[in-house]
Design a protein around this motif. Structure first.
Motif, PDB file in Angstrom:
ATOM      1  N   UNK A 103       3.156  15.980   6.905  1.00 20.36           N
ATOM      2  CA  UNK A 103       2.026  16.549   6.183  1.00 20.36           C
ATOM      3  C   UNK A 103       1.260  15.547   5.351  1.00 20.36           C
ATOM      4  N   UNK A 104       0.988  14.360   5.912  1.00 19.50           N
ATOM      5  CA  UNK A 104       0.247  13.325   5.195  1.00 19.50           C
ATOM      6  C   UNK A 104      -1.238  13.668   5.043  1.00 19.50           C
ATOM      7  N   UNK A 105      -1.729  14.606   5.855  1.00 15.61           N
ATOM      8  CA  UNK A 105      -3.157  14.928   5.855  1.00 15.61           C
ATOM      9  C   UNK A 105      -3.658  15.353   4.487  1.00 15.61           C
ATOM     10  N   UNK A 106      -2.846  16.097   3.745  1.00 18.94           N
ATOM     11  CA  UNK A 106      -3.280  16.609   2.435  1.00 18.94           C
ATOM     12  C   UNK A 106      -3.588  15.485   1.457  1.00 18.94           C
ATOM     13  N   UNK A 107      -2.909  14.348   1.615  1.00 19.59           N
ATOM     14  CA  UNK A 107      -3.113  13.231   0.698  1.00 19.59           C
ATOM     15  C   UNK A 107      -4.343  12.399   1.061  1.00 19.59           C
ATOM     16  N   UNK A 108      -4.761  12.482   2.322  1.00 23.37           N
ATOM     17  CA  UNK A 108      -5.856  11.618   2.786  1.00 23.37           C
ATOM     18  C   UNK A 108      -7.239  12.224   2.552  1.00 23.37           C
ATOM     19  N   UNK A 109      -7.295  13.477   2.147  1.00 22.92           N
ATOM     20  CA  UNK A 109      -8.586  14.147   1.999  1.00 22.92           C
ATOM     21  C   UNK A 109      -9.353  13.576   0.807  1.00 22.92           C
ATOM     22  N   UNK A 110     -10.622  13.244   1.032  1.00 22.57           N
ATOM     23  CA  UNK A 110     -11.545  12.902  -0.045  1.00 22.57           C
ATOM     24  C   UNK A 110     -12.432  14.121  -0.277  1.00 22.57           C
ATOM     25  N   UNK A 111     -12.569  14.497  -1.545  1.00 14.74           N
ATOM     26  CA  UNK A 111     -13.350  15.686  -1.886  1.00 14.74           C
ATOM     27  C   UNK A 111     -14.707  15.242  -2.424  1.00 14.74           C
ATOM     28  N   UNK A 112     -15.766  15.565  -1.672  1.00 18.72           N
ATOM     29  CA  UNK A 112     -17.109  15.074  -1.979  1.00 18.72           C
ATOM     30  C   UNK A 112     -17.935  16.139  -2.690  1.00 18.72           C
ATOM     31  N   UNK A 113     -18.693  15.699  -3.688  1.00 18.70           N
ATOM     32  CA  UNK A 113     -19.575  16.606  -4.418  1.00 18.70           C
ATOM     33  C   UNK A 113     -20.708  17.080  -3.513  1.00 18.70           C
ATOM     34  N   UNK A 114     -21.132  18.346  -3.642  1.00 18.93           N
ATOM     35  CA  UNK A 114     -22.284  18.819  -2.863  1.00 18.93           C
ATOM     36  C   UNK A 114     -23.570  18.114  -3.275  1.00 18.93           C
ATOM     37  N   UNK A 115     -23.562  17.463  -4.448  1.00 22.72           N
ATOM     38  CA  UNK A 115     -24.740  16.725  -4.907  1.00 22.72           C
ATOM     39  C   UNK A 115     -24.876  15.382  -4.210  1.00 22.72           C
ATOM     40  N   UNK A 116     -23.831  14.960  -3.499  1.00 21.48           N
ATOM     41  CA  UNK A 116     -23.850  13.671  -2.821  1.00 21.48           C
ATOM     42  C   UNK A 116     -24.715  13.782  -1.565  1.00 21.48           C
ATOM     43  N   UNK A 117     -25.654  12.866  -1.420  1.00 23.20           N
ATOM     44  CA  UNK A 117     -26.541  12.903  -0.251  1.00 23.20           C
ATOM     45  C   UNK A 117     -25.743  12.644   1.027  1.00 23.20           C
ATOM     46  N   UNK A 118     -26.287  13.092   2.143  1.00 21.97           N
ATOM     47  CA  UNK A 118     -25.621  12.883   3.428  1.00 21.97           C
ATOM     48  C   UNK A 118     -25.452  11.394   3.730  1.00 21.97           C
ATOM     49  N   UNK A 119     -26.474  10.613   3.386  1.00 21.15           N
ATOM     50  CA  UNK A 119     -26.406   9.173   3.643  1.00 21.15           C
ATOM     51  C   UNK A 119     -25.298   8.527   2.828  1.00 21.15           C
ATOM     52  N   UNK A 120     -25.188   8.910   1.549  1.00 22.02           N
ATOM     53  CA  UNK A 120     -24.158   8.345   0.683  1.00 22.02           C
ATOM     54  C   UNK A 120     -22.773   8.810   1.128  1.00 22.02           C
ATOM     55  N   UNK A 121     -22.655  10.075   1.521  1.00 22.15           N
ATOM     56  CA  UNK A 121     -21.374  10.593   1.996  1.00 22.15           C
ATOM     57  C   UNK A 121     -20.934   9.857   3.258  1.00 22.15           C
ATOM     58  N   UNK A 122     -21.867   9.611   4.160  1.00 20.95           N
ATOM     59  CA  UNK A 122     -21.550   8.885   5.389  1.00 20.95           C
ATOM     60  C   UNK A 122     -21.141   7.448   5.085  1.00 20.95           C
ATOM     61  N   UNK A 123     -21.821   6.843   4.109  1.00 20.37           N
ATOM     62  CA  UNK A 123     -21.496   5.471   3.716  1.00 20.37           C
ATOM     63  C   UNK A 123     -20.077   5.379   3.149  1.00 20.37           C
TER      64      UNK A 123
END
Length: 350
Positions: A103-123
């Motif tokens: 169950x390593x998947x739970x530790x690898x998740x990054x939680x992104x703010x909805x205010x973060x632009x798509x370009x910044x999230x992709x970067x």
């Protein structure tokens, strides 16, 4: 620690990371909880520990619980989950493990703010997905290569064992010491193979960057590029220094105002002095932490406590007389609490 108390502490650590970067990782939480130090994370990322859990003073199930609580908090905040790979800086580039269990998947998740632009999230996602730099260690103690039995000035970890650069097919690289950011960046760009050189600092208990190993022709090409635009880079550095100075003045003014709000009895000059000292760029003091930069109440209080400790108690004299640091802090705890209570009352008048 009870589950509600842990949930609160997880939320506090996550809030600080979200406010400063607009995304939160499990690493942000466990370092915020002080379960692991940044040096432990470095050791783990270098491939010098089988799991992150073995470097933490808590059981695996507490790490699992913290990840679950982070998920609950992030889901309630409407953050977007993005699973991100974690790869070691060792030559084998193996997948990093947080715990020994599944169950390593739970530790690898990054939680992104909805205010973060798509370009910044992709970067951000692309940056984390990219394999980290190879890490070579300049050892302090004698060591032996696991393959040939020889030794050398540097070692690289592979399969949890040290290997010399000859056995790792890296002995053609040359050392470029730290100190010239433009030269290092360009040499790395020009080099088909490179590695970051680190060495353990016993006093600070952290691995510190010493420089790079790069191909010799890459270093020569980088030096030519740096000579060609040296004047332009000098003018840019001067502009950047002015901009950072302006930012520091603004930040320290906001910190002083927050000290005055939380501690109305603190003299304005004292609040400005604390902010200037704690918020000095490059100092490593509490005022430069992520928590302080978002004006977290606990971080602001710690900055004021540090000032009280040195200016309003005999803490320094106790240390000079040979009293252990933690014992000295315990001896002055009452005076610090009293001074904080005084500063929390009505505004000081000169």
């Amino acid at each position: 620690m009870s589950k509600p108390n842990l949930a609160r502490r997880v939320a506090d650590a996550a809030e600080i990371a979200l406010a400063s970067r607009k995304y939160v990782t499990f690493i942000d939480v466990v370092t915020g909880l002080r379960w692991v130090h940044s040096r432990h994370v470095d050791t783990w990322r270098q491939g010098r520990a089988a799991t992150l859990a073995e470097l933490a003073p808590v059981e695996d199930d507490r790490l699992v619980m913290a990840a679950a609580l982070l998920k609950d908090w992030a889901t309630a905040k409407g953050l977007r989950p993005v699973e991100t790979p974690y790869v070691s800086g060792s030559r084998d580039r193996r997948e990093l493990r947080f715990t020994a269990g599944h169950g390593q998947e739970a530790f690898r998740v990054h939680w992104l703010s909805p205010d973060l632009s798509e370009a910044r999230a992709r970067q951000l996602t692309e940056r984390q997905s990219k394999a980290p730099d190879l890490v070579v260690v300049a050892p302090l103690n004698a060591w032996t290569c696991a393959t040939c039995g020889d030794t050398g000035p540097y070692l690289i970890m592979e399969d949890d064992k040290p290997h010399c650069l000859t056995c790792a097919d890296m002995d053609h690289l040359v050392f470029l010491p730290s100190g010239n950011a433009a030269l290092s960046r360009r040499a790395k760009q020009e080099s088909g193979l490179s590695a970051v050189v680190v060495q353990y600092n016993r006093r600070r208990k952290v691995y510190q960057r010493q420089g790079l190993l790069v191909e010799e022709q890459a270093m020569a090409a980088a030096e030519e590029r740096c000579l060609a635009d040296e004047e332009v880079r000098l003018r840019r550095r001067e502009r950047d220094q002015e901009r950072r100075a302006d930012q520091d003045v603004e930040y320290q003014a906001r910190m002083a105002a927050e000290i005055a709000r939380l501690f109305p009895g603190c003299p304005p000059a004292r609040a400005q002095e604390v902010a200037a000292h704690a918020g000095q760029r490059g100092s490593g003091r509490v005022g430069r932490t992520a928590a302080a930069k978002v004006l977290d109440e606990n971080a602001i209080t710690l900055a004021l406590v540090a000032s009280i400790r040195h200016l309003d108690t005999d803490y320094d004299q106790l240390l000079m007389s040979g009293v252990p640091r933690m014992e000295a802090r315990e001896l002055i705890r009452g005076r610090i609490d009293a001074k904080l209570a005084e500063f929390r009352r009505a505004r000081f008048t000169c």
